[in-house]
Design a protein around this motif. Structure first.
Motif, short mmCIF file in Angstrom:
data_model
loop_
_atom_site.label_atom_id
_atom_site.label_comp_id
_atom_site.label_asym_id
_atom_site.label_seq_id
_atom_site.Cartn_x
_atom_site.Cartn_y
_atom_site.Cartn_z
N ASP A 267 -0.83 15.37 5.80
CA ASP A 267 -0.80 15.65 4.36
C ASP A 267 0.64 15.91 3.97
O ASP A 267 1.17 17.00 4.22
N ARG B 73 -2.28 10.37 4.71
CA ARG B 73 -3.47 11.20 4.95
C ARG B 73 -4.54 10.36 5.64
O ARG B 73 -5.16 10.78 6.62
N GLN B 74 -4.74 9.15 5.13
CA GLN B 74 -5.80 8.27 5.63
C GLN B 74 -5.49 7.68 7.00
O GLN B 74 -6.35 7.64 7.87
N ALA C 243 2.72 8.44 -4.51
CA ALA C 243 1.28 8.77 -4.52
C ALA C 243 0.54 7.93 -3.48
O ALA C 243 -0.36 8.42 -2.79
N ASP C 244 0.94 6.66 -3.36
CA ASP C 244 0.32 5.77 -2.37
C ASP C 244 0.68 6.22 -0.95
O ASP C 244 -0.16 6.17 -0.05
N GLN D 193 0.81 -1.22 0.00
CA GLN D 193 0.00 0.00 0.00
C GLN D 193 0.84 1.27 0.00
O GLN D 193 0.30 2.36 -0.13
N LYS E 13 -1.43 9.16 0.07
CA LYS E 13 -2.79 8.71 0.38
C LYS E 13 -2.84 8.01 1.74
O LYS E 13 -3.72 8.29 2.57
N MET E 14 -1.92 7.09 1.98
CA MET E 14 -1.93 6.32 3.22
C MET E 14 -1.60 7.19 4.43
O MET E 14 -2.18 7.00 5.50
#
Length: 176
Positions: free
Chosen positions: A93, A87-88, A80-81, A75, A84-85
């Motif tokens: 950020d 942030r999630q 880019a991954d 993941q 995303k990870m």
């Protein structure tokens, strides 16, 4: 800072010290002969830059996986991954880091050095050409056509931005 952050900063400092020790005083990018034969100083600068980016990447992944063990390595394979990870799962950020575009520029230079033998790859010059060129420009690394020409200032700047990013992320991320 966490022990992971301190360790990453230590690795960056050691790699920069090693590069400074090995660096020749006559660093020149004008002694290239042939498409893939590079001047020893350019290779040395490129190797140091590649290692510096690897330290930051390793820290970014390890810090998230330490924070959220359920996140898998698959993941977080690409930047880019990771964005995303983080942030999630980490509430950070990564793109809010003040020198984010410059850091990504060093990632693209590393990719050219590692995957294109010092030249921008077809992938870099394809669909994401303008984005990649903008990021490399933000990093301040000179290009000669599709050839990246790292100089000592680039290595130092990569080390500074990489260290600054490690501090940014380590302090912005939750402790556990």
């Amino acid at each position: 800072m966490t022990s992971l952050g301190e360790a990453a900063l230590g690795q960056l400092a050691i790699r920069l010290a090693d590069w400074r020790t090995l660096r020749s005083p006559m660093g020149s990018v004008h002694n290239r002969h042939g498409r893939h034969l590079r001047d020893a100083d350019v290779v040395r600068h490129g190797n140091a830059l590649t290692d510096l980016v690897a330290v930051v990447e390793s820290f970014t992944v390890a810090r998230l996986l330490n924070l959220r063990p359920a996140v898998s390595h698959d993941q977080v394979m690409r930047w880019a991954d990771r964005v995303k990870m983080w942030r999630q799962h980490g509430g950070v950020d990564l793109s809010s880091y003040q020198h984010w575009q410059a850091f990504l520029g060093f990632v693209e230079v590393r990719n050219a050095l590692s995957h294109g033998l010092g030249r921008l790859t077809d992938r870099q010059l394809g669909k994401f050409r303008n984005e990649v060129l903008g990021q490399i420009a933000a990093a301040g690394v000179r290009l000669d056509g599709d050839l990246v020409l790292p100089i000592p200032d680039d290595v130092s700047r990569c080390g500074e931005i990489g260290g600054d990013f490690v501090r940014f992320l380590d302090l912005a991320a939750p402790s556990t």
